[in-house]
Design a protein around this motif. Structure first.
Motif, short mmCIF file in Angstrom:
data_model
loop_
_atom_site.label_atom_id
_atom_site.label_comp_id
_atom_site.label_asym_id
_atom_site.label_seq_id
_atom_site.Cartn_x
_atom_site.Cartn_y
_atom_site.Cartn_z
N ILE A 1 0.85 -1.20 0.00
CA ILE A 1 0.00 0.00 0.00
C ILE A 1 0.88 1.25 0.00
O ILE A 1 0.63 2.22 -0.71
CB ILE A 1 -0.96 0.00 1.22
N HIS B 1 0.93 4.50 -2.49
CA HIS B 1 0.79 5.88 -2.01
C HIS B 1 1.94 6.75 -2.53
O HIS B 1 1.74 7.89 -2.92
CB HIS B 1 0.77 5.91 -0.47
N HIS C 1 -6.59 1.37 -6.79
CA HIS C 1 -6.10 1.22 -5.42
C HIS C 1 -7.27 1.28 -4.42
O HIS C 1 -7.38 0.42 -3.53
CB HIS C 1 -5.08 2.34 -5.11
N GLU D 1 -8.66 -1.75 -2.07
CA GLU D 1 -8.74 -1.62 -0.61
C GLU D 1 -10.14 -1.96 -0.11
O GLU D 1 -10.30 -2.64 0.90
CB GLU D 1 -8.37 -0.19 -0.18
N GLU E 1 -4.36 6.04 6.90
CA GLU E 1 -4.06 4.62 6.64
C GLU E 1 -2.67 4.25 7.15
O GLU E 1 -2.49 3.23 7.81
CB GLU E 1 -4.15 4.34 5.13
FE FE2 Z 1 -4.54 3.60 0.43
#
Ligand code: FE2
Ligand code: FE2
Length: 345
Positions: free
Chosen positions: A204, A208, A241, A245, A307
């Motif tokens: 992740i 990002h 993405h 998620e 997150e």
């Molecule tokens: Fe994310």
């Protein structure tokens, strides 16, 4: 203004990446065939080590493709060429030397394809370079494999031609050639030695980081065409993405991360999607375009902080490393599926 988000350069690189994956699969099956046909323990040992690298490198290649964010099928010509090679490698017409020779040519093609992608990425943008960074290891190892295969060819060729063993110094020379290359590229190798067992936080975080790079590229550009290209990639990356998620990560963390905090993540992503659509239908040369991108960036970076801080901590405290690695695998598979759907639509 309704715009298309496809970019020809990015699609062309995606096709080369798909070619590379197809070549890698044939490389693996070639090596399996050569090992079972080989009665020389020195050579089969070397081929086995190569096979281990190549299987690991297939995983790196798959991660890079998903990270790149544009999916494609291999080109027709490469697919047809690979079918021909496979036919030769599985038939009985070629000698062992000739089969290894074909295999070395295929390695050469893989090295050149990898280098070409690397060079093209430098022209297209920082986000592309970041996504395909791990391929440097694959390229380097393939170069080292070529040196090994030259040694195998010398050994097999001398034996087929003369019935005698090749000169004693052969494998020492091969080792020297590989060591000389490692001196140059060793730092690349240690940097990304094994990307195959990343946990969900790593994967992740990589996404990002790529999104931050894309925002920066949009901010720094005044060329509407480049802005449109970067936004096209940002749109794809953020959509995929977020959806992955929502399919894999949020349902899994909800029980321990808490109802309220998890709901907040869903709500922020809904806001994000609305803004993405709004930007998609506006003119990249207008000031409104960049203003809305700035608004999107604020929401996304806030969301990302939540997150990476609280959600990651909750995952660390509640999931075993196996669970987190499993989530990473599922997340990558979901992204792969979503990207393919996107490419098909
Ligand atoms: Fe994310
Ligand atoms: Fe998210």
């Amino acid at each position: 203004m309704v715009t298309t988000l496809d970019d020809a350069k990015r699609t062309a690189i995606a096709t080369k990446l798909a070619d590379m994956k197809a070549i890698q699969n044939l490389i693996i099956s070639n090596e399996q065939r050569l090992i079972s046909a080989c009665d020389d323990s020195e050579i089969s040992g070397r081929l086995q080590e190569m096979l281990n690298d190549d299987q690991k490198n297939l995983g790196i290649l798959e991660t890079a493709i998903v990270q790149y964010g544009v999916q494609s099928e291999p080109s027709d010509i490469v697919s047809r060429m690979l079918d021909k090679i496979e036919e030769m490698m599985s038939g009985s017409e070629l000698s062992m030397y000739e089969k290894v020779f074909q295999h070395e040519l295929l390695k050469h093609q893989q090295v050149m394809t990898g280098l070409l992608i690397h060079k093209a990425a430098q022209q297209v943008g920082a986000d592309v370079e970041a996504a395909i960074g791990p391929l440097n290891t694959v390229n380097f190892e393939n170069r080292a494999h070529q040196e090994q295969l030259k040694g195998v060819l010398e050994s097999l060729g001398v034996r087929e031609l003369t019935g005698q063993e090749a000169d004693q110094g052969l494998w020492a020379r091969v080792q020297d050639a590989v060591a000389a290359m490692s001196g140059v590229a060793g730092s690349v190798l240690t940097q990304s030695s094994d990307k195959s067992d990343m946990n969900i936080q790593d994967i992740i975080r990589m996404d990002h980081q790529k999104v931050r790079t894309l925002f920066m590229q949009i901010e720094q550009s005044n060329d509407p065409q480049k802005i449109q290209e970067y936004f096209g990639q940002l749109y794809k990356d953020l959509s995929v993405h977020a959806e992955a998620e929502e399919q894999v990560v949020y349902p899994a963390v909800r029980p321990f991360y808490g109802e309220e905090d998890t709901q907040e993540l869903y709500d922020e992503q809904a806001q994000m999607k609305t803004l993405l659509e709004q930007i998609k239908s506006s003119d990249p040369s207008s000031s409104q375009f960049k203003d809305t991108v700035q608004q999107l960036k604020d929401i996304v970076l806030d969301h990302v902080r939540q997150e990476e801080n609280t959600m990651f901590a909750a995952i660390r405290n509640n999931c075993s490393s196996e669970q987190s690695e499993k989530m990473a695998t599922d997340f990558k598979a979901a992204k792969d599926r979503l990207q393919k759907e996107m490419a098909a639509s």
